[in-house]
Design an enzyme around this catalytic site. Sequence first.
Site, PDB file in Angstrom:
ATOM      1  N   CYS A   3       0.858  -1.187   0.000  1.00  0.00           N
ATOM      2  CA  CYS A   3       0.000   0.000   0.000  1.00  0.00           C
ATOM      3  C   CYS A   3       0.897   1.242   0.000  1.00  0.00           C
ATOM      4  O   CYS A   3       1.718   1.398  -0.897  1.00  0.00           O
ATOM      5  CB  CYS A   3      -0.941  -0.084   1.214  1.00  0.00           C
ATOM      6  SG  CYS A   3      -2.136   1.239   1.428  1.00  0.00           S
ATOM      7  N   ASP A  43      -8.121  -3.336  -8.479  1.00  0.00           N
ATOM      8  CA  ASP A  43      -7.747  -2.235  -7.594  1.00  0.00           C
ATOM      9  C   ASP A  43      -8.026  -0.900  -8.286  1.00  0.00           C
ATOM     10  O   ASP A  43      -7.270  -0.481  -9.171  1.00  0.00           O
ATOM     11  CB  ASP A  43      -6.264  -2.368  -7.239  1.00  0.00           C
ATOM     12  CG  ASP A  43      -5.793  -1.352  -6.213  1.00  0.00           C
ATOM     13  OD1 ASP A  43      -6.536  -0.396  -5.924  1.00  0.00           O
ATOM     14  OD2 ASP A  43      -4.665  -1.530  -5.701  1.00  0.00           O
ATOM     15  N   HIS A  79      -7.134  -4.139  -4.099  1.00  0.00           N
ATOM     16  CA  HIS A  79      -6.126  -3.515  -3.247  1.00  0.00           C
ATOM     17  C   HIS A  79      -6.077  -4.256  -1.915  1.00  0.00           C
ATOM     18  O   HIS A  79      -7.101  -4.615  -1.351  1.00  0.00           O
ATOM     19  CB  HIS A  79      -6.485  -2.041  -3.021  1.00  0.00           C
ATOM     20  CG  HIS A  79      -5.362  -1.250  -2.410  1.00  0.00           C
ATOM     21  ND1 HIS A  79      -4.313  -0.780  -3.160  1.00  0.00           N
ATOM     22  CD2 HIS A  79      -5.135  -0.858  -1.132  1.00  0.00           C
ATOM     23  CE1 HIS A  79      -3.482  -0.112  -2.373  1.00  0.00           C
ATOM     24  NE2 HIS A  79      -3.951  -0.158  -1.139  1.00  0.00           N
TER      25      HIS A  79
END
Length: 249
Positions: A129, A185, A217
């Site tokens: 991330c 994502d 994600h």
Amino acid sequence: MTEQIINTTTVHLSQDNLEISAYLAHPQAYGSYPAIVVLQEIFGVNIHIREVTERIAQQGYVAIAPALFQRQAPGFETGYTPEYIEIGRKYAWTQTQVSELLNDIQSAIDYLKNLPQVKPHSFGCIGFCFGGHVAYLAATLPDIKATASFYGAGIVTRTPGGGAPTITRTPEIKGTIYTFFGMEDVSIPSEHIDQIAAELEKCKISHRVFRYDGADHGFFCDHRASYNPKAAGDAWEQVKQLFHSVLGA
């Protein structure tokens, strides 16, 4: 390989008159091991990041996860609620600076260099991330030989604290980088992945780009609803191959 029995502890790194907390995991057995810096999501050095750090150590590495939000929020550690996502995003994108992040990562590397069980010149990093974005930056550090960057949003469009997008630093990458993306994502459009792949190719960086259909994600994190066991399992095998082939273990 047989998984190592490991020890874990919290240590403190000195950087810019600041003590940075870091989670350290290493094999219990005497030996000389490569080392990996683990870079957090926007949720701090939470249980997921600690577990990843431990998994890496079990594979025969010394692993350390520095608290990237030490200046903004010492001890920050959260789950995955919408309110914490907003807080974490604020810390990540408006209150961190690239120079500070890289200095903090270098401090973690320097700490590792002073540990007797760490093999010289054998350092890598992995991030998720926000940490996936930061891992792309960390790949520019001379000590980093292998990088695994998971779903690092914004590499093409921005950089922490503002300035030229992180992708412009691609020519500075020193070693091998693997990037991992979920094709569901929405925070990372497929055209951004294409741009990253093209730039790595243009700059002749040793790399691989992994795209997982049906993965969103956060697909590697088994504490999130977006966890995708199939994508996570394959990605983990690729990470192990990367670190073993470049760093050994």
